[in-house]
Write a protein that holds these residues in place. Structure first.
Motif, mmCIF file in Angstrom:
data_model
loop_
_atom_site.group_PDB
_atom_site.id
_atom_site.type_symbol
_atom_site.label_atom_id
_atom_site.label_comp_id
_atom_site.label_asym_id
_atom_site.label_seq_id
_atom_site.Cartn_x
_atom_site.Cartn_y
_atom_site.Cartn_z
ATOM 1 N N ALA A 135 0.785 -1.232 0.000
ATOM 2 C CA ALA A 135 0.000 0.000 0.000
ATOM 3 C C ALA A 135 0.818 1.284 0.000
ATOM 4 O O ALA A 135 0.326 2.324 -0.444
ATOM 5 N N ALA A 136 2.044 1.244 0.482
ATOM 6 C CA ALA A 136 2.816 2.480 0.653
ATOM 7 C C ALA A 136 3.033 3.266 -0.633
ATOM 8 O O ALA A 136 2.915 4.502 -0.609
ATOM 9 N N PRO A 137 3.331 2.643 -1.762
ATOM 10 C CA PRO A 137 3.544 3.460 -2.971
ATOM 11 C C PRO A 137 2.313 4.293 -3.344
ATOM 12 O O PRO A 137 2.431 5.485 -3.650
ATOM 13 N N ARG A 138 1.151 3.694 -3.310
ATOM 14 C CA ARG A 138 -0.074 4.435 -3.654
ATOM 15 C C ARG A 138 -0.368 5.502 -2.602
ATOM 16 O O ARG A 138 -0.742 6.625 -2.936
ATOM 17 N N LEU A 139 -0.206 5.167 -1.336
ATOM 18 C CA LEU A 139 -0.445 6.151 -0.276
ATOM 19 C C LEU A 139 0.560 7.302 -0.355
ATOM 20 O O LEU A 139 0.203 8.460 -0.116
ATOM 21 N N LEU A 140 1.814 6.998 -0.692
ATOM 22 C CA LEU A 140 2.805 8.063 -0.840
ATOM 23 C C LEU A 140 2.445 8.969 -2.008
ATOM 24 O O LEU A 140 2.592 10.190 -1.920
ATOM 25 N N GLN A 159 -2.948 0.884 15.880
ATOM 26 C CA GLN A 159 -4.319 0.389 15.934
ATOM 27 C C GLN A 159 -4.476 -0.999 15.318
ATOM 28 O O GLN A 159 -5.583 -1.529 15.249
ATOM 29 N N TRP A 160 -3.392 -1.594 14.839
ATOM 30 C CA TRP A 160 -3.445 -2.810 14.029
ATOM 31 C C TRP A 160 -4.288 -3.926 14.643
ATOM 32 O O TRP A 160 -5.124 -4.528 13.965
ATOM 33 N N ASP A 161 -4.082 -4.221 15.908
ATOM 34 C CA ASP A 161 -4.808 -5.320 16.548
ATOM 35 C C ASP A 161 -6.290 -5.010 16.732
ATOM 36 O O ASP A 161 -7.096 -5.917 16.932
ATOM 37 N N ARG A 162 -6.660 -3.749 16.660
ATOM 38 C CA ARG A 162 -8.066 -3.360 16.858
ATOM 39 C C ARG A 162 -8.827 -3.175 15.553
ATOM 40 O O ARG A 162 -9.992 -2.816 15.574
ATOM 41 N N LEU A 163 -8.179 -3.418 14.416
ATOM 42 C CA LEU A 163 -8.858 -3.223 13.128
ATOM 43 C C LEU A 163 -9.995 -4.225 12.923
ATOM 44 O O LEU A 163 -11.000 -3.896 12.319
ATOM 45 N N ARG A 164 -9.826 -5.436 13.389
ATOM 46 C CA ARG A 164 -10.876 -6.466 13.370
ATOM 47 C C ARG A 164 -11.681 -6.483 12.069
ATOM 48 O O ARG A 164 -12.864 -6.185 12.038
ATOM 49 N N GLY A 165 -11.032 -6.824 10.993
ATOM 50 C CA GLY A 165 -11.720 -6.930 9.715
ATOM 51 C C GLY A 165 -11.837 -5.632 8.929
ATOM 52 O O GLY A 165 -12.248 -5.637 7.788
ATOM 53 N N GLU A 166 -11.514 -4.509 9.552
ATOM 54 C CA GLU A 166 -11.543 -3.223 8.850
ATOM 55 C C GLU A 166 -10.354 -3.172 7.891
ATOM 56 O O GLU A 166 -9.284 -3.690 8.186
ATOM 57 N N ASP A 167 -10.535 -2.550 6.758
ATOM 58 C CA ASP A 167 -9.481 -2.452 5.763
ATOM 59 C C ASP A 167 -8.388 -1.503 6.252
ATOM 60 O O ASP A 167 -8.653 -0.319 6.481
ATOM 61 N N PRO A 168 -7.149 -1.990 6.419
ATOM 62 C CA PRO A 168 -6.084 -1.112 6.904
ATOM 63 C C PRO A 168 -5.778 0.020 5.923
ATOM 64 O O PRO A 168 -5.356 1.100 6.335
ATOM 65 N N TYR A 169 -6.002 -0.204 4.635
ATOM 66 C CA TYR A 169 -5.782 0.863 3.646
ATOM 67 C C TYR A 169 -6.757 2.010 3.902
ATOM 68 O O TYR A 169 -6.356 3.171 3.924
ATOM 69 N N ASP A 170 -8.029 1.667 4.108
ATOM 70 C CA ASP A 170 -9.023 2.710 4.392
ATOM 71 C C ASP A 170 -8.670 3.464 5.665
ATOM 72 O O ASP A 170 -8.773 4.686 5.725
ATOM 73 N N ARG A 171 -8.246 2.733 6.694
ATOM 74 C CA ARG A 171 -7.895 3.371 7.966
ATOM 75 C C ARG A 171 -6.707 4.322 7.778
ATOM 76 O O ARG A 171 -6.706 5.443 8.280
ATOM 77 N N THR A 172 -5.713 3.881 7.021
ATOM 78 C CA THR A 172 -4.528 4.716 6.802
ATOM 79 C C THR A 172 -4.882 5.930 5.955
ATOM 80 O O THR A 172 -4.424 7.042 6.230
ATOM 81 N N ARG A 173 -5.711 5.731 4.935
ATOM 82 C CA ARG A 173 -6.139 6.860 4.096
ATOM 83 C C ARG A 173 -6.917 7.876 4.924
ATOM 84 O O ARG A 173 -6.723 9.081 4.784
ATOM 85 N N GLN A 174 -7.773 7.398 5.813
ATOM 86 C CA GLN A 174 -8.519 8.302 6.691
ATOM 87 C C GLN A 174 -7.574 9.106 7.576
ATOM 88 O O GLN A 174 -7.736 10.318 7.748
ATOM 89 N N GLU A 175 -6.589 8.437 8.126
ATOM 90 C CA GLU A 175 -5.615 9.113 8.991
ATOM 91 C C GLU A 175 -4.782 10.104 8.185
ATOM 92 O O GLU A 175 -4.495 11.208 8.646
ATOM 93 N N LEU A 176 -4.391 9.735 6.988
ATOM 94 C CA LEU A 176 -3.635 10.618 6.108
ATOM 95 C C LEU A 176 -4.449 11.880 5.825
ATOM 96 O O LEU A 176 -3.947 13.004 5.947
ATOM 97 N N ALA A 177 -5.713 11.703 5.465
ATOM 98 C CA ALA A 177 -6.588 12.841 5.178
ATOM 99 C C ALA A 177 -6.803 13.704 6.416
ATOM 100 O O ALA A 177 -6.767 14.942 6.342
ATOM 101 N N ALA A 178 -6.998 13.068 7.553
ATOM 102 C CA ALA A 178 -7.224 13.821 8.796
ATOM 103 C C ALA A 178 -5.996 14.638 9.175
ATOM 104 O O ALA A 178 -6.103 15.812 9.538
ATOM 105 N N ARG A 179 -4.824 14.039 9.066
ATOM 106 C CA ARG A 179 -3.594 14.768 9.397
ATOM 107 C C ARG A 179 -3.367 15.912 8.421
ATOM 108 O O ARG A 179 -2.950 16.995 8.806
ATOM 109 N N PHE A 180 -3.646 15.671 7.152
ATOM 110 C CA PHE A 180 -3.509 16.736 6.163
ATOM 111 C C PHE A 180 -4.500 17.865 6.459
ATOM 112 O O PHE A 180 -4.135 19.030 6.437
ATOM 113 N N ALA A 181 -5.740 17.510 6.756
ATOM 114 C CA ALA A 181 -6.767 18.508 7.039
ATOM 115 C C ALA A 181 -6.436 19.339 8.277
ATOM 116 O O ALA A 181 -6.734 20.539 8.325
ATOM 117 N N ARG A 182 -5.801 18.702 9.270
ATOM 118 C CA ARG A 182 -5.418 19.446 10.489
ATOM 119 C C ARG A 182 -4.319 20.445 10.209
ATOM 120 O O ARG A 182 -4.103 21.370 10.971
#
Length: 158
Positions: free
Chosen positions: A23-28, A59-82
């Protein structure tokens, strides 16, 4: 630490490393578009991505079936927005002519393919506002061609 905990830690590290490798190349690239840095010269995009990935790992152990890409993209967007990255000057990326909010919405909608409603929820704006900002950003990009990057002229040898 018990053998079980050690084994779980190794498994967690392997899973996360595999995720990052894929995922890192696309996220970068998304982070580079957000920060409007030219490709190859993107220290702020790398910092933004590293912080988002660190949050995902925590948060890795708490993802419980959640897509880690979506979680990372959300965090990326949130940090950028802040706006923590805003202490640097934009230096010539493709989207440099857009405001940070326009870049965020454009990258989420076009590059990442996030639905309008999800984008609105992610950044805390009404859907109509996201639609208006997106339309304005596209118009701005289409209105004038990008400025070509500066280049040095090579003199032909005689």
């Amino acid at each position: 630490m018990s053998e079980r905990q050690t084994g779980q830690g190794r498994r967690r590290a392997r899973e996360f490393e595999a995720f990052v490798a894929g995922a890192a190349p696309r996220l970068l690239h998304a982070a580079t578009l957000l920060t409007a840095e030219p490709p190859g010269a993107n220290p702020h995009a790398e910092q933004l991505l590293t912080a988002a990935l660190a949050h995902t790992y925590a948060q890795w152990d708490r993802l419980r079936g959640e897509d880690p890409y979506d979680r990372t993209r959300q965090e990326l967007a949130a940090r950028f927005a802040r706006g923590a990255w805003r202490h640097h000057r934009v230096r010539g990326g493709v989207l440099e002519r857009l405001t940070p909010q326009e870049r965020l919405i454009l990258v989420l909608r076009l590059y990442e393919g996030v639905a309008e409603e999800q984008t609105a929820a992610l950044i805390g704006l009404p859907v109509e506002r996201v639609r208006a900002i997106f339309t304005r950003a596209v118009r701005r990009l289409c209105a004038s061609p990008p400025t070509p990057p500066p280049h040095t002229q090579v003199q032909a040898a005689s």
